[in-house]
Scaffold this active site. Structure first.
Site, PDB file in Angstrom:
ATOM      1  N   PHE A 158       0.865  -1.341   0.062  1.00 29.14           N
ATOM      2  CA  PHE A 158      -0.066  -0.074  -0.128  1.00 29.14           C
ATOM      3  C   PHE A 158       0.854   1.170   0.003  1.00 29.14           C
ATOM      4  O   PHE A 158       0.435   2.338   0.527  1.00 29.14           O
ATOM      5  CB  PHE A 158      -0.973  -0.018   1.201  1.00 29.14           C
ATOM      6  CG  PHE A 158      -1.819  -1.019   1.219  1.00 29.14           C
ATOM      7  CD1 PHE A 158      -3.149  -1.193   0.532  1.00 29.14           C
ATOM      8  CD2 PHE A 158      -1.533  -2.418   1.913  1.00 29.14           C
ATOM      9  CE1 PHE A 158      -3.874  -2.313   0.615  1.00 29.14           C
ATOM     10  CE2 PHE A 158      -2.396  -3.374   1.808  1.00 29.14           C
ATOM     11  CZ  PHE A 158      -3.442  -3.348   1.492  1.00 29.14           C
ATOM     12  N   LEU A 256      -9.400  13.975   1.510  1.00 28.50           N
ATOM     13  CA  LEU A 256     -10.469  14.884   1.220  1.00 28.50           C
ATOM     14  C   LEU A 256      -9.998  16.313   0.725  1.00 28.50           C
ATOM     15  O   LEU A 256     -10.556  17.307   0.805  1.00 28.50           O
ATOM     16  CB  LEU A 256     -11.344  15.399   2.357  1.00 28.50           C
ATOM     17  CG  LEU A 256     -12.295  13.879   2.693  1.00 28.50           C
ATOM     18  CD1 LEU A 256     -13.204  14.366   4.122  1.00 28.50           C
ATOM     19  CD2 LEU A 256     -13.376  13.718   1.721  1.00 28.50           C
ATOM     20  N   ALA A 258      -9.525  18.798  -2.065  1.00 27.96           N
ATOM     21  CA  ALA A 258     -10.200  19.052  -3.535  1.00 27.96           C
ATOM     22  C   ALA A 258      -9.031  19.542  -4.301  1.00 27.96           C
ATOM     23  O   ALA A 258      -8.017  20.143  -3.689  1.00 27.96           O
ATOM     24  CB  ALA A 258     -11.184  19.723  -3.496  1.00 27.96           C
ATOM     25  N   CYS A 266      -1.211   4.515 -10.008  1.00 30.39           N
ATOM     26  CA  CYS A 266      -2.076   3.375  -9.453  1.00 30.39           C
ATOM     27  C   CYS A 266      -3.572   3.487  -9.558  1.00 30.39           C
ATOM     28  O   CYS A 266      -4.458   2.690  -9.961  1.00 30.39           O
ATOM     29  CB  CYS A 266      -1.572   3.290  -8.050  1.00 30.39           C
ATOM     30  SG  CYS A 266       0.309   2.756  -7.662  1.00 30.39           S
ATOM     31  N   LYS A 269      -5.377   3.439 -13.133  1.00 30.07           N
ATOM     32  CA  LYS A 269      -5.111   1.948 -13.319  1.00 30.07           C
ATOM     33  C   LYS A 269      -5.880   1.057 -12.625  1.00 30.07           C
ATOM     34  O   LYS A 269      -6.752   0.264 -13.186  1.00 30.07           O
ATOM     35  CB  LYS A 269      -3.632   1.653 -13.515  1.00 30.07           C
ATOM     36  CG  LYS A 269      -3.241   0.162 -13.473  1.00 30.07           C
ATOM     37  CD  LYS A 269      -1.900  -0.050 -13.659  1.00 30.07           C
ATOM     38  CE  LYS A 269      -1.105  -0.347 -12.330  1.00 30.07           C
ATOM     39  NZ  LYS A 269      -1.258  -1.259 -11.477  1.00 30.07           N
ATOM     40  N   ARG A 333       3.455  10.046 -14.642  1.00 29.28           N
ATOM     41  CA  ARG A 333       2.433   8.998 -15.074  1.00 29.28           C
ATOM     42  C   ARG A 333       0.916   9.431 -14.789  1.00 29.28           C
ATOM     43  O   ARG A 333       0.524   9.704 -13.454  1.00 29.28           O
ATOM     44  CB  ARG A 333       2.645   7.667 -14.570  1.00 29.28           C
ATOM     45  CG  ARG A 333       3.830   7.052 -15.542  1.00 29.28           C
ATOM     46  CD  ARG A 333       4.136   5.896 -15.005  1.00 29.28           C
ATOM     47  NE  ARG A 333       4.663   5.404 -13.694  1.00 29.28           N
ATOM     48  CZ  ARG A 333       4.833   4.322 -13.157  1.00 29.28           C
ATOM     49  NH1 ARG A 333       4.862   3.231 -13.615  1.00 29.28           N
ATOM     50  NH2 ARG A 333       5.123   4.399 -11.932  1.00 29.28           N
TER      51      ARG A 333
HETATM   52  C1  UDX Z   1      -1.607   5.193  -4.218  1.00 29.82           C
HETATM   53  C2  UDX Z   1      -2.222   4.536  -2.707  1.00 29.82           C
HETATM   54  O1  UDX Z   1      -2.245   5.784  -1.773  1.00 29.82           O
HETATM   55  C3  UDX Z   1      -1.143   3.372  -2.353  1.00 29.82           C
HETATM   56  O2  UDX Z   1      -1.704   2.800  -1.005  1.00 29.82           O
HETATM   57  C4  UDX Z   1      -1.022   2.551  -3.292  1.00 29.82           C
HETATM   58  O3  UDX Z   1      -0.016   1.470  -2.896  1.00 29.82           O
HETATM   59  C5  UDX Z   1      -0.734   3.382  -4.548  1.00 29.82           C
HETATM   60  O4  UDX Z   1      -1.381   4.373  -4.885  1.00 29.82           O
HETATM   61  P1  UDX Z   1       0.278   7.053  -4.876  1.00 29.82           P
HETATM   62  O5  UDX Z   1      -0.412   6.856  -6.126  1.00 29.82           O
HETATM   63  O6  UDX Z   1       1.733   7.102  -4.562  1.00 29.82           O
HETATM   64  O7  UDX Z   1      -0.351   5.892  -3.960  1.00 29.82           O
HETATM   65  O8  UDX Z   1      -0.668   8.345  -4.423  1.00 29.82           O
HETATM   66  P2  UDX Z   1      -1.233   8.887  -3.229  1.00 29.82           P
HETATM   67  O9  UDX Z   1      -0.423   9.749  -2.383  1.00 29.82           O
HETATM   68  O10 UDX Z   1      -2.163   7.949  -2.918  1.00 29.82           O
HETATM   69  O11 UDX Z   1      -2.186  10.307  -4.015  1.00 29.82           O
HETATM   70  C6  UDX Z   1      -2.882   9.527  -5.305  1.00 29.82           C
HETATM   71  C7  UDX Z   1      -3.174  10.971  -6.170  1.00 29.82           C
HETATM   72  O12 UDX Z   1      -4.397  11.382  -5.650  1.00 29.82           O
HETATM   73  C8  UDX Z   1      -2.509  12.206  -6.403  1.00 29.82           C
HETATM   74  O13 UDX Z   1      -2.664  12.412  -7.664  1.00 29.82           O
HETATM   75  C9  UDX Z   1      -2.712  13.196  -5.285  1.00 29.82           C
HETATM   76  O14 UDX Z   1      -2.577  14.451  -5.746  1.00 29.82           O
HETATM   77  C10 UDX Z   1      -4.217  12.825  -5.280  1.00 29.82           C
HETATM   78  N1  UDX Z   1      -4.970  13.206  -4.128  1.00 29.82           N
HETATM   79  C11 UDX Z   1      -4.709  12.605  -3.052  1.00 29.82           C
HETATM   80  C12 UDX Z   1      -5.986  14.334  -4.051  1.00 29.82           C
HETATM   81  O15 UDX Z   1      -6.187  14.920  -5.305  1.00 29.82           O
HETATM   82  N2  UDX Z   1      -6.509  14.587  -3.049  1.00 29.82           N
HETATM   83  C13 UDX Z   1      -6.400  13.767  -1.790  1.00 29.82           C
HETATM   84  O16 UDX Z   1      -7.010  14.402  -0.748  1.00 29.82           O
HETATM   85  C14 UDX Z   1      -5.065  12.942  -1.805  1.00 29.82           C
END
Ligand code: UDX
Length: 437
Positions: A158, A256, A258, A266, A269, A333
């Site tokens: 995760f 949360l 925005a 991840c 996909k 990506r």
């Molecule tokens: C995610 C999961 O969190 C992780 O547990 C999994 O193993 C892989 O995918 P990651 O892709 O590294 O990890 O990024 P994460 O920090 O979760 O953020 C994902 C995306 O959501 C980012 O583009 C981030 O900017 C966006 N995001 C996150 C928001 O737009 N708002 C939020 O409140 C949180």
């Protein structure tokens, strides 16, 4: 419990999750071979050149290659034969129909079957659709040439990019999907120094935990982005709405924020793959299509807001600050910046780009000669008509806004991550565009 460091671990795949997994197990004292069929990548890793940026990773790789705990190899067969526990961490990229391409998983399963010279625990760590574990097992049974026993397990990862090392050593939970007590015992011993709740399930359930978790987090982000649209229409503040919602322990305030929505390799996909496998199994998970639609719309919506303000975008100078899909990574990506830059280019904007880490990756994507990459934020902002902040890097929060006001041609801040204080900026004479603010 006494920790056994006798296991030899083979991590197949030196991508983000694979390399972090290999490095962290070696840091725990295990002997790890990290193998990848990309010979150029392995030869760089042997020279301690990492294929991507991840805080702390380089330090751990250097330390453990020096002390002999971590070695890199492109020889799959040999590496399998030498190991007791094999982690499969190869790519499962999306196909055009949204399903996950499991070719690499099958290839690895066949290579394991060919080289099953002693008992091995084979652990899926790649994110895979439910029922992949049973296919891996079937494949190994089909092709193996000996009676040697093996177990299959699922141990989804995760970790977040940018916080991967911390997440590996401090997970919220560790999931073991197993068929036999023997596999559970080995995994428990392997992870015995990690302090986190352990959930033991069957393999299908473990695989589903991963897809369902990522899809739920993506749903949370799209939900708040939909609320942000209503905030814009109604004249409310989405940051405050999120704060008010998040204090309810049942909701929680994580995920949360925005903004421009989620990117990265991840969420987009996994959401697609989860929708695909659900449908294949006989359930139409339409909610996930809507989550995706809302996410994609955010980027266009942001550009529309900028257009509304600038009126004619053609020949306006726009600074793009932040290109990676989130801070502390150079990963481009599915980054929102890709769509936003392309929309603005189509409108005829003159664009300068800056990112603290992702420029090398971004140059592989943005090939239009009209785009100019610059070395720092001030250079990007010089004489520009609009500053677009697309990634919430810490260094942007420390910019000298009085200086910005002087060097910008028109002081418009388009904050795609709601990272600045709207009232403060407006009081300082800036025009401010946020999302749901
Ligand atoms: C995610 C999961 O969190 C992780 O547990 C999994 O193993 C892989 O995918 P990651 O892709 O590294 O990890 O990024 P994460 O920090 O979760 O953020 C994902 C995306 O959501 C980012 O583009 C981030 O900017 C966006 N995001 C996150 C928001 O737009 N708002 C939020 O409140 C949180």
């Amino acid at each position: 419990m006494k920790i056994s460091h006798k296991y030899k671990i083979c991590v197949i795949g030196a991508g983000h999750v694979g390399l972090v997994t290999a490095a962290c197990f070696s840091e725990m004292g295990y002997k790890v071979i990290c193998v990848d069929n990309d010979a150029a990548k392995i030869s760089s890793l042997k020279k301690k050149i990492l294929p991507f940026y991840e805080p702390e990773l380089e330090k751990i790789v250097i330390k453990n290659t020096k002390n002999g705990n971590l070695i890199f190899s492109s020889l799959l067969e040999q590496s399998i034969r030498k190991s007791d526990i094999i982690f499969i961490v190869v790519g499962t990229p999306p196909l055009s129909d949204g399903s996950a391409d499991l070719t690499s998983i099958e290839n690895v399963a066949r290579a394991i079957a060919d080289n099953l010279n002693s008992y091995k625990l084979i652990v899926e760590k790649s994110t895979v659709p439910v029922q992949t574990g049973s296919k891996v097992k079937e494949t190994i049974h089909r092709y193996k040439k000996s009676d040697v026993e093996f177990d299959i397990a699922s141990n989804p990862e995760f970790l977040r990019e940018g916080k991967a090392i911390y997440d590996f050593f401090h997970p919220d939970r560790v999931v073991f999907g197993v068929e036999h007590a023997r596999a559970e015992q080995i995994l428990r011993r392997l992870y015995s120094t990690i302090k986190a709740p352990v959930i033991v399930t069957d393999i299908n359930t473990a695989e589903l935990i991963k897809h369902a978790s990522n899809s739920f987090l993506a749903t949370k982000i799209s939900f708040i982005n939909a609320v942000a649209r209503i905030c814009d229409l109604a004249g409310a503040n989405v940051n405050k709405v999120a704060e008010g919602m998040g204090l309810d322990k049942r909701i929680g305030n994580d995920f949360l924020s925005a903004g421009l929505g989620y990117g990265g390799f991840c969420f987009p996909k996994d959401l697609e793959a989860f929708a695909y496998i659900s449908k294949k199994l006989g359930y139409d998970f339409n909610l996930l299509q809507e989550v995706k639609r809302i996410n994609e719309e955010q980027r266009r919506y942001f550009v529309e807001k900028i257009k509304e303000h600038l009126w004619v975008v053609k020949n306006k100078k726009i600074a793009i600050l932040g290109l990676s899909f989130k801070p502390n990574t150079d990963d481009m990506r599915f980054a929102p910046s890709i769509d936003i830059v392309n929309f603005l280019l189509k409108e005829g904007a003159v664009i300068k780009l800056y990112d603290p880490q992702a420029v090398r990756e971004a140059k592989k994507i943005f090939k239009n000669p009209k785009l100019k990459f610059v070395k720092n934020a001030y250079e990007a902002l010089d004489k520009c008509d609009c500053a677009c902040f697309l990634t919430e890097w810490e260094e942007f929060k420390k910019l000298d806004f009085l200086k910005l006001k002087k060097i910008m041609h028109y002081p418009l801040i388009a904050d795609g991550r709601n990272m600045f204080d709207k009232n403060l900026l407006e009081a300082a004479g800036f025009k401010y565009i946020g999302i749901g603010m």
